[in-house]
Design a protein around this motif. Structure first.
Motif, PDB file in Angstrom:
ATOM      1  N   ARG A 106      51.484  37.049  41.622  1.00  0.00           N
ATOM      2  CA  ARG A 106      50.331  36.349  42.193  1.00  0.00           C
ATOM      3  C   ARG A 106      50.680  34.871  42.365  1.00  0.00           C
ATOM      4  N   PHE A 107      50.471  34.371  43.558  1.00  0.00           N
ATOM      5  CA  PHE A 107      50.786  32.976  43.851  1.00  0.00           C
ATOM      6  C   PHE A 107      49.499  32.156  43.899  1.00  0.00           C
ATOM      7  N   TYR A 114      50.580  35.082  37.432  1.00  0.00           N
ATOM      8  CA  TYR A 114      49.925  36.337  37.093  1.00  0.00           C
ATOM      9  C   TYR A 114      48.417  36.183  37.151  1.00  0.00           C
ATOM     10  N   TRP A 115      47.745  37.259  37.514  1.00  0.00           N
ATOM     11  CA  TRP A 115      46.288  37.304  37.434  1.00  0.00           C
ATOM     12  C   TRP A 115      45.874  38.137  36.231  1.00  0.00           C
ATOM     13  N   VAL A 116      44.841  37.679  35.560  1.00  0.00           N
ATOM     14  CA  VAL A 116      44.189  38.481  34.538  1.00  0.00           C
ATOM     15  C   VAL A 116      42.960  39.112  35.180  1.00  0.00           C
ATOM     16  N   THR A 117      42.879  40.431  35.084  1.00  0.00           N
ATOM     17  CA  THR A 117      41.784  41.149  35.736  1.00  0.00           C
ATOM     18  C   THR A 117      40.951  41.886  34.695  1.00  0.00           C
ATOM     19  N   GLY A 118      39.718  42.183  35.072  1.00  0.00           N
ATOM     20  CA  GLY A 118      38.842  42.911  34.171  1.00  0.00           C
ATOM     21  C   GLY A 118      37.953  43.890  34.912  1.00  0.00           C
ATOM     22  N   GLN A 119      37.428  44.853  34.163  1.00  0.00           N
ATOM     23  CA  GLN A 119      36.467  45.801  34.707  1.00  0.00           C
ATOM     24  C   GLN A 119      35.066  45.302  34.370  1.00  0.00           C
ATOM     25  N   ASP A 169      40.630  45.545  49.067  1.00  0.00           N
ATOM     26  CA  ASP A 169      41.661  46.141  48.227  1.00  0.00           C
ATOM     27  C   ASP A 169      43.023  46.022  48.901  1.00  0.00           C
ATOM     28  N   GLU A 170      44.055  45.679  48.147  1.00  0.00           N
ATOM     29  CA  GLU A 170      45.396  45.521  48.710  1.00  0.00           C
ATOM     30  C   GLU A 170      46.172  46.819  48.753  1.00  0.00           C
ATOM     31  N   ARG A 186      50.079  44.536  42.963  1.00  0.00           N
ATOM     32  CA  ARG A 186      49.061  44.474  44.014  1.00  0.00           C
ATOM     33  C   ARG A 186      47.693  44.531  43.356  1.00  0.00           C
ATOM     34  N   MET A 187      46.735  43.805  43.938  1.00  0.00           N
ATOM     35  CA  MET A 187      45.361  43.862  43.431  1.00  0.00           C
ATOM     36  C   MET A 187      44.691  45.068  44.066  1.00  0.00           C
TER      37      MET A 187
END
Length: 277
Positions: A106-107, A114-119, A169-170, A186-187
């Motif tokens: 992730r740029f 990096y991205w931190v993602t959550g539900q 969505d990617e 990929r996100m």
């Protein structure tokens, strides 16, 4: 005794047909009518494509910058229409503490990280419904894991409100050959769903939210406003032009076949004359 010259003089003279005469024969007129039908279908398809190429009701300038409730913009499982990509939305719910995951490659303003993602389990829904959220950017995997530890500790049934841009969505991608098989680059809501917990009977949004304000020591994700569209779909215009070419090609095929028949008859007459002489 009848000489060859006298025999030739008694045979009727054969006049070669003109191209116009060949085209006016019933067979070729019937084929022309068929070409007219085919060209009419192609013309209708071109008109249909052309009518879809111009958005007669485009969103007003700056519409994506008005924060709207998520449920007004899209629903679970729906694809995000092009005019709504980048729309600012707000959503309320609770984090699932076990489902904070890292997405690599992730740029942020040109810097890799990096991205931190959550539900985010949404509130006030008839059935369990979640959407993936990119909470923030980290420069190293260690920083991302530290943020996940902090988020997991604070997530237990604490209502939150997230504001950010709704992004398409990617799509999933294979992990690196020499890396962790669970690495995501990929996100993708589908890829995240494969690693989420407690997903029985869960409805999931296809797009994700890129949060405007980062938490847990993360950096805000750079997510500028999308460029304003022109309201013209050039791809549909190209398709309309293709259908017009196809319609013209139907008439060319008819002309070419009729001309081939005419040329063949001329050759047969010439061959017959050469054989008689």
């Amino acid at each position: 005794m009848t000489t060859p010259d006298q025999l030739a003089a008694t045979e009727p003279e054969v006049f070669p047909p003109t191209l116009r005469e060949v085209m006016l024969r019933p067979r070729w007129i019937a084929l022309l009518l068929l070409c007219l039908v085919i060209a009419g279908v192609f013309a209708w398809l071109g008109q249909w494509q052309l009518s879809r190429s111009i958005d007669t009701n485009p969103p007003p300038p700056g519409a994506t910058e008005i924060v709207r409730p998520l449920a007004e913009v899209a629903g679970p499982g729906e694809y995000l229409p092009e005019p709504l990509v980048g729309q600012r939305v707000t959503a309320e719910g609770t984090w699932v503490s076990d489902d904070f995951l890292v997405v690599a490659s992730r740029f942020n303003d040109g810097a890799p990280g990096y991205w931190v993602t959550g539900q985010l389990r949404l509130a006030d829904t008839e059935e369990p419904t979640s959407i993936a959220v990119a909470l923030g950017w980290a420069a190293t995997p260690e920083d991302a894991q530290d943020a996940i530890t902090e988020l997991a500790q604070d997530a237990a049934d604490t209502p939150v409100e997230v504001t950010g841009r709704l992004i398409s969505d990617e799509g999933p991608a294979l992990p690196p050959d020499d890396g962790d098989p669970f690495t995501m680059t990929r996100m993708s809501s589908a890829a995240l769903l494969g690693q989420w917990s407690d997903i029985a009977g869960l409805a999931v949004y296809r797009p994700y939210i890129a949060a405007e304000v980062a938490t847990a020591g993360l950096v805000d994700i750079a997510s500028p406003a999308p460029a304003e569209g022109s309201g013209i779909n050039w791809l549909n215009i190209f398709y309309a032009a293709e259908w017009a070419i196809f319609a013209g090609f139907a008439f060319y095929i008819w002309y070419r076949l009729a001309r081939d028949q005419w040329e063949k008859e001329l050759e047969d007459i010439e061959d017959a004359a050469a054989g008689a002489s």
